[in-house]
Design an enzyme around this catalytic site. Structure first.
Site, PDB file in Angstrom:
ATOM      1  N   TYR A  49      -8.947  22.363  49.272  1.00  0.00           N
ATOM      2  CA  TYR A  49      -8.297  21.944  48.027  1.00  0.00           C
ATOM      3  C   TYR A  49      -8.502  20.446  47.817  1.00  0.00           C
ATOM      4  O   TYR A  49      -8.932  20.004  46.744  1.00  0.00           O
ATOM      5  CB  TYR A  49      -6.802  22.271  48.057  1.00  0.00           C
ATOM      6  CG  TYR A  49      -6.029  21.533  46.984  1.00  0.00           C
ATOM      7  CD1 TYR A  49      -6.162  21.896  45.651  1.00  0.00           C
ATOM      8  CD2 TYR A  49      -5.203  20.455  47.302  1.00  0.00           C
ATOM      9  CE1 TYR A  49      -5.477  21.190  44.656  1.00  0.00           C
ATOM     10  CE2 TYR A  49      -4.519  19.757  46.316  1.00  0.00           C
ATOM     11  CZ  TYR A  49      -4.656  20.130  45.002  1.00  0.00           C
ATOM     12  OH  TYR A  49      -3.997  19.436  44.020  1.00  0.00           O
ATOM     13  N   LYS A  90       5.908  28.970  41.595  1.00  0.00           N
ATOM     14  CA  LYS A  90       4.925  28.501  42.565  1.00  0.00           C
ATOM     15  C   LYS A  90       5.079  29.085  43.965  1.00  0.00           C
ATOM     16  O   LYS A  90       4.212  28.888  44.816  1.00  0.00           O
ATOM     17  CB  LYS A  90       4.947  26.974  42.647  1.00  0.00           C
ATOM     18  CG  LYS A  90       4.445  26.297  41.379  1.00  0.00           C
ATOM     19  CD  LYS A  90       4.291  24.797  41.558  1.00  0.00           C
ATOM     20  CE  LYS A  90       3.203  24.467  42.547  1.00  0.00           C
ATOM     21  NZ  LYS A  90       2.976  23.002  42.651  1.00  0.00           N
TER      22      LYS A  90
END
Length: 332
Positions: free
Chosen positions: A140, A179
Site C-alpha cells: 500500500y 472501514k
C-alpha cells in the site's frame, strides 16, 4: 462545469463532499465503487449531481465525454488496507488508476488534488516531504510512494499546472464506520466501550510502554479544510504532509474516547491512571502480523504546508475525539 470527487462514498471523500456542500457547491460528480454497498450511507445527507462507478468514469474520460466540463478532481479513491497483500490489485487500483487521472488532468488543465499517505515514510523517524526520508513498509505504501515520484516528475515538466498530493497521517472522525478493521482507533475504542465497558490497546512495542506508541492523529474536518484551501488556490502545487503536527499516544486516544462516552452518561472524566485502576483500559499482545510493518511513531512536519499559506490550527486528540464521539453517539 463539475467538481469530481473519487472515493466520494468513502471516509475522507464523503467529508470533502459535505464540506463542498457547506459552501453551497453541489455540482459534484461522486465517483466510487459500491461493491461494499454500505458506503452509500455516507452520501445520504450530501448533494451531488451524479454518481458514477469508478470504472465507468475512467472509460468516459478516456472517451472524451468530460473534455472541457471538469474544473477539478479531488482523487480520494484507493484501497487503503495496509494489510492487503495482493500487490497486483494494489498497484492497478492505486497507482495505475491515479496515473490515468493525472495525465488526463494535465492534458485538460484541470486541478488535480489527490490522497497520498504517511505510509510512504515507513520506519523513517523523519517525516519531511523529501525522497531521502521515504521507505514504505508494505505494498500500500509503495503504491502511494511510486505515484508521488511520478508526480514530482510531472510537476517539473508542468510548472503551471496544479497537482497537489496530501500525505495523510492517522485520520479519524465521522463517516468511517464502513472501514471495519481499518477504521481509526478512536472508532474501535468507542465500539469496545459501548459493547464491553472497556477498551483495548496493544501492549508496549518498539521500546514504548503499553499503549504509549505515538502517532500523528488528525481530525477529518481539518483534512477537508486543507483540501478546500488548495482548491481555492490553483497556483499552489506540491506534495504536503497533512497531519496535526503533533504526536500523541494511543493512550491519549483511549482516554478521550472513554471520557466522551462517559460525558454522554453525565459521568465525570477519568485520568489514564484511573482508567487502568478501574479496569476500563486493558492491553493485548502486539500482533505477529504487524511486526516489521508497523509505524510506532509518526509526527508530520507541517513546515511546507504552513509555508504554502495554510495557517489554521489543527485539532488536538482531546478536541477532535470529543467531537467525534458526540457524532458517533448521534449517528451510530
Amino acid at each position: 462545469m463539475y467538481i469530481v470527487v473519487t472515493g466520494a462514498a468513502g471516509f475522507i471523500g464523503s467529508n470533502i463532499v459535505k464540506a463542498l456542500n457547506e459552501r453551497g457547491i453541489t455540482n459534484i460528480i461522486a465517483v466510487d465503487n459500491l461493491t461494499k454497498a454500505d458506503k452509500f450511507k455516507n452520501l445520504i445527507d450530501c448533494d451531488i449531481v451524479d454518481y458514477l462507478d469508478k470504472n465507468d468514469f475512467i472509460e468516459r474520460i478516456q472517451a472524451g465525454h468530460f473534455d472541457g466540463e471538469i474544473d477539478a478532481i479531488l482523487h480520494e479513491g484507493a484501497c487503503s488496507d495496509t494489510m492487503e497483500t495482493d500487490g497486483r490489485y494494489m498497484m492497478e487500483n492505486n497507482y495505475r488508476y491515479s496515473m490515468i487521472l493525472l495525465d488526463w488532468c494535465l492534458d485538460q488543465d484541470v486541478q488535480f488534488l489527490y490522497a497520498s499517505s504517511a505510509a510512504t515514510y515507513g520506519s523513517s523517524g523523519t517525516f519531511k516531504e523529501e525522497r531521502q526520508y521515504e521507505g514504505p513498509l508494505n505494498v500500500y505504501g509503495y503504491s502511494k510512494f511510486l505515484f508521488d515520484q511520478i508526480v514530482r516528475q510531472r510537476l517539473a515538466q508542468n510548472p503551471s499546472s496544479q497537482i497537489v498530493g496530501f500525505r495523510y497521517f492517522n485520520v479519524y472522525g465521522p463517516r468511517e464506520t464502513h472501514k471495519g478493521r481499518m477504521a481509526s482507533v478512536a472508532f474501535h475504542n468507542f465500539n469496545q466501550f459501548r459493547a464491553d465497558g472497556k477498551v483495548k490497546l496493544f501492549e508496549g512495542s518498539h521500546g514504548y510502554p503499553d499503549g504509549d506508541q505515538q502517532r500523528d492523529f488528525v481530525f477529518v474536518g481539518d483534512v477537508a479544510k486543507v483540501n478546500l484551501f488548495f482548491l481555492d488556490h490553483p497556483e499552489k502545487s506540491g506534495i504536503f504532509n497533512l497531519g496535526s503536527g503533533r504526536a500523541q499516544s494511543f493512550n491519549d486516544v483511549a482516554v478521550a474516547a472513554v471520557n466522551g462516552c462517559r460525558k454522554a452518561r453525565s459521568e465525570s472524566a477519568l485520568s489514564l491512571e484511573e482508567l487502568r485502576a478501574q479496569g476500563l483500559l486493558e492491553y493485548v499482545a502486539f500482533p505477529e502480523a504487524l511486526k516489521g510493518k508497523y509505524q510506532a511513531f509518526t509526527q508530520a512536519d507541517l513546515g511546507k504546508l504552513r509555508a504554502a499559506g495554510y495557517d489554521a490550527p489543527m485539532a488536538t486528540v482531546e478536541e477532535g475525539v470529543s467531537q467525534y464521539i458526540e457524532w458517533l453517539q448521534r449517528n451510530v
